[in-house]
Design an enzyme around this catalytic site. Structure first.
Site, PDB file in Angstrom:
ATOM      1  N   ASP A  46       0.280  -1.397   0.315  1.00  0.00           N
ATOM      2  CA  ASP A  46       0.071  -0.286   0.243  1.00  0.00           C
ATOM      3  C   ASP A  46       1.019   1.238   0.055  1.00  0.00           C
ATOM      4  OD1 ASP A  46      -3.062   0.705   0.635  1.00  0.00           O
ATOM      5  OD2 ASP A  46      -1.097   2.405   1.907  1.00  0.00           O
ATOM      6  N   TYR A  51       2.745  10.159  -0.350  1.00  0.00           N
ATOM      7  CA  TYR A  51       4.004   9.645   0.037  1.00  0.00           C
ATOM      8  C   TYR A  51       5.111   9.879  -0.611  1.00  0.00           C
ATOM      9  CZ  TYR A  51      -0.030   6.393   2.840  1.00  0.00           C
ATOM     10  OH  TYR A  51      -0.874   5.481   3.506  1.00  0.00           O
ATOM     11  N   LYS A  76      -3.464   5.782  -3.991  1.00  0.00           N
ATOM     12  CA  LYS A  76      -4.415   6.855  -3.579  1.00  0.00           C
ATOM     13  C   LYS A  76      -4.522   8.798  -4.419  1.00  0.00           C
ATOM     14  CE  LYS A  76      -3.794   4.469   1.204  1.00  0.00           C
ATOM     15  NZ  LYS A  76      -2.388   4.692   0.510  1.00  0.00           N
ATOM     16  N   HIS A 109      -8.312   9.348  -1.376  1.00  0.00           N
ATOM     17  CA  HIS A 109      -7.191   9.268   0.355  1.00  0.00           C
ATOM     18  C   HIS A 109      -8.770   9.769   1.008  1.00  0.00           C
ATOM     19  CE1 HIS A 109      -2.885   9.366   1.633  1.00  0.00           C
ATOM     20  NE2 HIS A 109      -3.795   9.243   2.269  1.00  0.00           N
TER      21      HIS A 109
END
Length: 276
Positions: A46, A51, A76, A109
């Site tokens: 994931d 990120y 996401k 998200h």
């Protein structure tokens, strides 16, 4: 070890344990964590655009030598990319950074940012084109889900939310069960808050397991996908080693009773319904 899968409402199988990569730093740390997880037996990774480590995640997957079809990859769409056109481009950007031909699960998200119904329309089209095998949301309450589904052609397959014994999400889980939406648990270990919990420690001693293993086993038995994050080999391997024991009814009742509706991250109940 046989990895347990759940089945989404479109009949796509999703491994019930995955590696979360939030805060895994771009570069060697994220790459090494994913590579370690895949060697250990994880088949669900994931990540997310925000990120900043999609490139490393994708590279580790490609370098693993594991057939692409055996690895379930989630990413996401971030808050700044809502809207039909922006969502389409954000997906393509993530796909390019990952270096993959398709994504297994693409999530909104947060219900921040406006235009989530437009975004969902774009995601439905990406799903229809076969660019993504499943679509869903993250950090959505029942109210957010109701709003989104009023104009949706496809019910979200997944809602990824903060989920642990201090935040057991019982009303949301009942709603999602009714609509065949699978819950995924982010921050399943409550950012380490259970270390001092005597109830959890007693159950860990009883089963000769670590506290994280007890919490993750609780997730599995409650029927959710769990996404523990770590960049350390010992914990990556330990978090996966939860398939050869079972919590009994007394253990589960004790853990269920710990709920205090306590968030470690953003409380989505404070995010207003997006009126487009």
């Amino acid at each position: 070890m046989i990895m347990k899968n759940l089945v989404l409402h479109n009949d796509v199988a999703i491994p019930q344990i995955g590696l979360g990569s939030w805060q895994a730093m771009p570069g060697g740390e994220a790459y090494d964590a994913v590579a370690t997880a895949l060697r250990a037996g994880y088949r669900h990774i994931d990540t997310a655009a925000i990120y900043g480590n999609e490139e490393d995640v994708g590279q580790a997957i490609r370098d693993s030598g594991i057939p692409r079809g055996d690895i379930f990859v989630t990413t996401k769409l971030w808050n700044t990319d809502h809207g039909y056109g922006r969502a389409k481009q954000a997906f393509l950007d993530s796909l390019q950074r990952l270096g993959l031909d398709y994504i297994d699960l693409y999530l909104i998200h947060f219900p921040f940012g406006g235009r989530i119904c437009e975004t969902w329309k774009a995601m439905e089209e990406l799903y229809g084109e076969g660019r993504v095998r499943a679509i869903g949301v993250s950090n959505f309450t029942t109210e957010h889900l109701d709003y989104l589904m009023r104009g949706a052609a496809i019910t979200p397959m997944v809602d990824q939310v903060e989920y642990h014994p201090y935040l057991s999400q019982d009303p949301l889980q009942r709603y999602c069960d009714e609509h065949r939406i699978v819950i995924e648990a982010w921050s399943p270990l409550g950012s380490g808050r259970f270390v001092e919990d005597t109830n959890v420690r007693a159950i860990a001693v009883k089963h000769h397991r670590s506290i994280p293993q007890i919490i993750l086993r609780w997730d599995i038995q409650r029927g959710v996908v769990t996404l523990p994050k770590s960049v350390h080999q010992q914990y990556i391997e330990e978090n996966l080693d939860i398939l050869d024991f079972r919590l009994d009814a007394t253990d589960m009742a004790s853990l269920n009773a710990l709920n205090r509706d306590w968030h470690t991250g953003t409380n989505p109940e404070l995010i207003p319904i997006d009126q487009e």
